[in-house]
Motif scaffolding. Sequence first.
Motif, PDB file in Angstrom:
ATOM      1  N   GLN A 134      13.664  13.576  14.406  1.00 29.95           N
ATOM      2  CA  GLN A 134      14.866  13.960  15.149  1.00 29.95           C
ATOM      3  C   GLN A 134      15.717  14.876  14.262  1.00 29.95           C
ATOM      4  OE1 GLN A 134      16.913  10.386  16.359  1.00 29.95           O
ATOM      5  NE2 GLN A 134      15.152   9.578  17.471  1.00 29.95           N
ATOM      6  N   ILE A 135      15.915  16.101  14.725  1.00 25.14           N
ATOM      7  CA  ILE A 135      16.753  17.064  14.008  1.00 25.14           C
ATOM      8  C   ILE A 135      18.173  16.970  14.559  1.00 25.14           C
ATOM      9  CG2 ILE A 135      17.074  19.481  13.371  1.00 25.14           C
ATOM     10  CD1 ILE A 135      14.485  18.324  12.317  1.00 25.14           C
ATOM     11  N   GLY A 136      19.159  16.850  13.681  1.00 27.81           N
ATOM     12  CA  GLY A 136      20.555  16.668  14.089  1.00 27.81           C
ATOM     13  C   GLY A 136      21.171  17.922  14.685  1.00 27.81           C
ATOM     14  N   SER A 137      22.408  17.789  15.105  1.00 25.88           N
ATOM     15  CA  SER A 137      23.110  18.898  15.749  1.00 25.88           C
ATOM     16  C   SER A 137      23.501  19.966  14.723  1.00 25.88           C
ATOM     17  CB  SER A 137      24.367  18.396  16.461  1.00 25.88           C
ATOM     18  OG  SER A 137      25.293  17.881  15.529  1.00 25.88           O
ATOM     19  N   LYS A 138      23.428  21.219  15.176  1.00 21.63           N
ATOM     20  CA  LYS A 138      23.826  22.393  14.388  1.00 21.63           C
ATOM     21  C   LYS A 138      23.063  22.509  13.059  1.00 21.63           C
ATOM     22  CE  LYS A 138      28.546  22.473  16.237  1.00 21.63           C
ATOM     23  NZ  LYS A 138      29.985  22.451  15.902  1.00 21.63           N
ATOM     24  N   VAL A 139      21.819  22.002  13.040  1.00 25.03           N
ATOM     25  CA  VAL A 139      20.996  22.093  11.829  1.00 25.03           C
ATOM     26  C   VAL A 139      20.165  23.373  11.884  1.00 25.03           C
ATOM     27  CG1 VAL A 139      19.107  21.068  10.509  1.00 25.03           C
ATOM     28  CG2 VAL A 139      20.905  19.608  11.438  1.00 25.03           C
ATOM     29  N   ASP A 140      20.378  24.254  10.914  1.00 26.46           N
ATOM     30  CA  ASP A 140      19.577  25.477  10.776  1.00 26.46           C
ATOM     31  C   ASP A 140      18.676  25.307   9.557  1.00 26.46           C
ATOM     32  OD1 ASP A 140      21.002  26.689  12.871  1.00 26.46           O
ATOM     33  OD2 ASP A 140      22.586  27.305  11.487  1.00 26.46           O
ATOM     34  N   ILE A 141      17.362  25.431   9.778  1.00 22.59           N
ATOM     35  CA  ILE A 141      16.403  25.183   8.699  1.00 22.59           C
ATOM     36  C   ILE A 141      15.972  26.486   8.048  1.00 22.59           C
ATOM     37  CG2 ILE A 141      14.097  24.304   8.133  1.00 22.59           C
ATOM     38  CD1 ILE A 141      14.409  22.253  10.345  1.00 22.59           C
ATOM     39  N   GLY A 142      16.054  26.534   6.731  1.00 25.96           N
ATOM     40  CA  GLY A 142      15.501  27.626   5.937  1.00 25.96           C
ATOM     41  C   GLY A 142      14.369  27.073   5.090  1.00 25.96           C
ATOM     42  N   TYR A 143      13.183  27.702   5.164  1.00 22.30           N
ATOM     43  CA  TYR A 143      11.985  27.150   4.512  1.00 22.30           C
ATOM     44  C   TYR A 143      11.472  28.103   3.433  1.00 22.30           C
ATOM     45  CZ  TYR A 143       7.155  25.432   4.030  1.00 22.30           C
ATOM     46  OH  TYR A 143       5.959  24.967   3.532  1.00 22.30           O
ATOM     47  N   TYR A 144      11.275  27.573   2.233  1.00 19.44           N
ATOM     48  CA  TYR A 144      10.663  28.329   1.137  1.00 19.44           C
ATOM     49  C   TYR A 144       9.246  27.808   0.951  1.00 19.44           C
ATOM     50  CZ  TYR A 144       9.718  30.197  -3.508  1.00 19.44           C
ATOM     51  OH  TYR A 144       9.154  30.858  -4.584  1.00 19.44           O
ATOM     52  N   ASP A 145       8.273  28.670   1.188  1.00 19.83           N
ATOM     53  CA  ASP A 145       6.858  28.318   1.112  1.00 19.83           C
ATOM     54  C   ASP A 145       6.338  28.673  -0.276  1.00 19.83           C
ATOM     55  OD1 ASP A 145       4.137  28.061   1.433  1.00 19.83           O
ATOM     56  OD2 ASP A 145       3.912  29.851   2.672  1.00 19.83           O
ATOM     57  N   GLN A 146       5.737  27.698  -0.978  1.00 22.65           N
ATOM     58  CA  GLN A 146       5.300  27.953  -2.349  1.00 22.65           C
ATOM     59  C   GLN A 146       4.239  29.045  -2.442  1.00 22.65           C
ATOM     60  OE1 GLN A 146       2.683  25.235  -4.453  1.00 22.65           O
ATOM     61  NE2 GLN A 146       2.621  23.869  -2.702  1.00 22.65           N
ATOM     62  N   GLU A 147       3.489  29.269  -1.372  1.00 26.77           N
ATOM     63  CA  GLU A 147       2.456  30.308  -1.383  1.00 26.77           C
ATOM     64  C   GLU A 147       2.994  31.668  -0.937  1.00 26.77           C
ATOM     65  OE1 GLU A 147      -0.357  29.659  -2.682  1.00 26.77           O
ATOM     66  OE2 GLU A 147      -0.070  27.492  -2.828  1.00 26.77           O
ATOM     67  N   GLN A 148       4.252  31.715  -0.511  1.00 23.27           N
ATOM     68  CA  GLN A 148       4.873  32.952  -0.010  1.00 23.27           C
ATOM     69  C   GLN A 148       4.053  33.614   1.105  1.00 23.27           C
ATOM     70  OE1 GLN A 148       4.998  33.359  -3.934  1.00 23.27           O
ATOM     71  NE2 GLN A 148       6.713  31.976  -3.683  1.00 23.27           N
ATOM     72  N   THR A 149       3.474  32.770   1.977  1.00 21.59           N
ATOM     73  CA  THR A 149       2.651  33.303   3.074  1.00 21.59           C
ATOM     74  C   THR A 149       3.499  34.018   4.118  1.00 21.59           C
ATOM     75  OG1 THR A 149       2.786  31.156   4.199  1.00 21.59           O
ATOM     76  CG2 THR A 149       0.866  31.537   2.805  1.00 21.59           C
ATOM     77  N   LYS A 150       4.827  33.783   4.105  1.00 19.68           N
ATOM     78  CA  LYS A 150       5.712  34.438   5.082  1.00 19.68           C
ATOM     79  C   LYS A 150       6.015  35.891   4.704  1.00 19.68           C
ATOM     80  CE  LYS A 150       6.112  30.409   7.102  1.00 19.68           C
ATOM     81  NZ  LYS A 150       5.340  30.134   8.316  1.00 19.68           N
ATOM     82  N   LEU A 151       5.673  36.296   3.489  1.00 20.72           N
ATOM     83  CA  LEU A 151       5.905  37.679   3.080  1.00 20.72           C
ATOM     84  C   LEU A 151       4.814  38.585   3.647  1.00 20.72           C
ATOM     85  CD1 LEU A 151       6.859  37.236  -0.701  1.00 20.72           C
ATOM     86  CD2 LEU A 151       8.408  37.491   1.240  1.00 20.72           C
ATOM     87  N   ASN A 152       5.219  39.737   4.150  1.00 18.67           N
ATOM     88  CA  ASN A 152       4.273  40.722   4.687  1.00 18.67           C
ATOM     89  C   ASN A 152       3.830  41.636   3.550  1.00 18.67           C
ATOM     90  OD1 ASN A 152       2.966  42.886   5.957  1.00 18.67           O
ATOM     91  ND2 ASN A 152       4.177  42.625   7.824  1.00 18.67           N
ATOM     92  N   THR A 153       2.592  41.484   3.125  1.00 17.93           N
ATOM     93  CA  THR A 153       2.108  42.211   1.944  1.00 17.93           C
ATOM     94  C   THR A 153       1.959  43.709   2.186  1.00 17.93           C
ATOM     95  OG1 THR A 153      -0.170  41.697   2.592  1.00 17.93           O
ATOM     96  CG2 THR A 153       0.886  40.199   1.023  1.00 17.93           C
ATOM     97  N   LYS A 154       2.018  44.142   3.451  1.00 18.53           N
ATOM     98  CA  LYS A 154       1.864  45.573   3.758  1.00 18.53           C
ATOM     99  C   LYS A 154       3.193  46.328   3.692  1.00 18.53           C
ATOM    100  CE  LYS A 154      -2.184  44.802   6.690  1.00 18.53           C
ATOM    101  NZ  LYS A 154      -2.764  44.932   8.049  1.00 18.53           N
ATOM    102  N   LYS A 155       4.302  45.596   3.612  1.00 17.35           N
ATOM    103  CA  LYS A 155       5.619  46.232   3.591  1.00 17.35           C
ATOM    104  C   LYS A 155       6.081  46.498   2.158  1.00 17.35           C
ATOM    105  CE  LYS A 155       7.462  44.251   7.894  1.00 17.35           C
ATOM    106  NZ  LYS A 155       8.562  43.444   8.456  1.00 17.35           N
TER     107      LYS A 155
END
Length: 641
Positions: free
Chosen positions: A390-411
């Motif tokens: 259960q996620i509470g009210s007004k909760v904004d999640i920021g996620y840091y991935d140890q593998e940095q898979t969210k980074l676009n390697t082509k940019k």
Amino acid sequence: MILMQINQLAKRYGAELILSNIKLEIKSNDRIAIVGRNGAGKSTLLKIMAGVLSYDEGEIHKPKDVTLGYLAQNTGLETNETIWNEMLSVFSELIKTEEKLRAMEQKMGDPTLMEDHASYQQLLHSYDQLQENFKKNGGYQYEADIKAVLNGLNFNEFDLATSINELSGGQKTRLALGKLLLSKPDVLILDEPTNHLDIETLTWLEGYLNNYHGAVVIVSHDRYFLDKTVNTIYEISRQQSKKYYGNYTKYLDQKAADYEREMKAFDKQQTEIKRMEDFVQRNLARASTTKRAQSRRKQLEKMERIDRPKGDEGSASFSFAVNQRSGNDVIKINDLAFHYDDSYDNIFADLSFQVSRGDRIALVGPNGVGKTTLLKTITGELHPSKGEIQIGSKVDIGYYDQEQTKLNTKKSVLMELWDDYPMIDEKDIRTTLGNFLFSGDDVLKNVSALSGGEKARLALAKLMMQKANLLILDEPTNHLDLDSKEVLEAALIDFPGTIIFVSHDRYFINEIASVVLEMQPEGATTFLGNYDYYLEKKQETLELEQLQAQENETEDKQVMKSNFHQDKARKQEQRKMERRIQEIESKIEELEVVIEANEALLCKPEIFQDHEKALELTTENDQVNEQIEQLMSEWETLQEG
């Protein structure tokens, strides 16, 4: 005994100077750490020491009989051999000697040879010598040594007949470390040996290295590990080396003291130079004082000028803010379990806990217990097989991935950040990247060309721009140098939101965590405190278990049980009292700082002439002094108790 000596060493890659005027000495039983920023040349220096890289200038002296063992970063074993056979290969010479001994033993049973008295005595003599050497070199304990190292590196539950090619990259790296430790070289050279190790294995490695019969040279960003294992620090900065005695904490203290002393000497000389220059300027034209002025001018010309201390190199600079404040209840997790679709075995199960606003929760536990998996279920990347989140009210999640898979390697670095925030001016995006040490043309680099540390800083820049009020961080200190870790810690300590994180960096956990959640395959145990408190409670639990074991062995179980509970209560009360004493002492120090600050203000004319402000500060000091008196009274009572 000096095992290696490096003098005036220099290394270039093309026209770029990497190392210059490096001086380093390794003696028997030294425990040396080489520290410095990412890109300072630490790994390059280790490779040169190990003979893997050449150097351009200088000298390296090493006796011929001194053996070296080198482990590069993320070096894994690549072989079709089994775990056991690969470890046995370290002792190939001992195994050959053992085979010779068995063959000689068979010969001893030959009746024909026994009749030849001279030959038989010669065989016995050769056997005794060979057996003595075999024993001296560990021939009767090498199998026990292999098992001890494999257990320490968390292979105790593995089938040792498993092929190494079937293992993960991290497991192969741990085996490479194990093989090197078993070879027992005179100088052990380790580049980031703590990568891929969980906290339990790190603790074992600390103990192993502290008892190692040889010298150890380490590059590591794990401050807790360095404090436990090393007694000498070589700092690589601006291509040069400087030696400090003591562990990492003492190095920081010495470095700060050196800088302060050098700055005072510089300021003192600058004052003297200014005074002499003024004298020369005023008196050179006067006939009566010309000679004295000329003498002073000559003194100035001959004076050996002190260079201004350079201090630290540039550091990253950032902080985390939030767009909005979350509710008090941030997350509730009830009876959570997870297994992958192709498996019925749970990674974790029966997991329940709550997260409130402002909590800083560190997830700890052995590798494979599901810490990263839990983070991904909270972010919604994975779905639990049982239970609810259960996620509470007004909760904004920021996620840091140890593998940095969210980074676009082509940019490019610039577009990776700007594409997420197109309404922000390019100048402001570049300023943000500059705060994370991306300056000038660095922002035009392709993400794929970045080092691990640069990718980590870019991922942190994206996380900062998000302004989430719940930060979920998976190994955020991986790839960061020691300076960047300290900057990240400061930013997280001041963060006004909530943090859930996984880290094997015990120093980082100690600085950030207010709650330690130890995950087990089934359930989790909560410890309300930082890493040191968690260790203390674990030790207390171990002591209690030992007391219980003693109780079961005692004939008079009832008496033992009574003593056990009394001892438990006494220890708990003692620890509670000691913690309260520490709290009081810390609070008194804080209050004394307030008084000193107020007294300093009262000395200023603009304050003591302002009667209203002066009265306000005096009243505050009176109240603070009263608090100190009350705390001192409680402190004295506790000390007497």
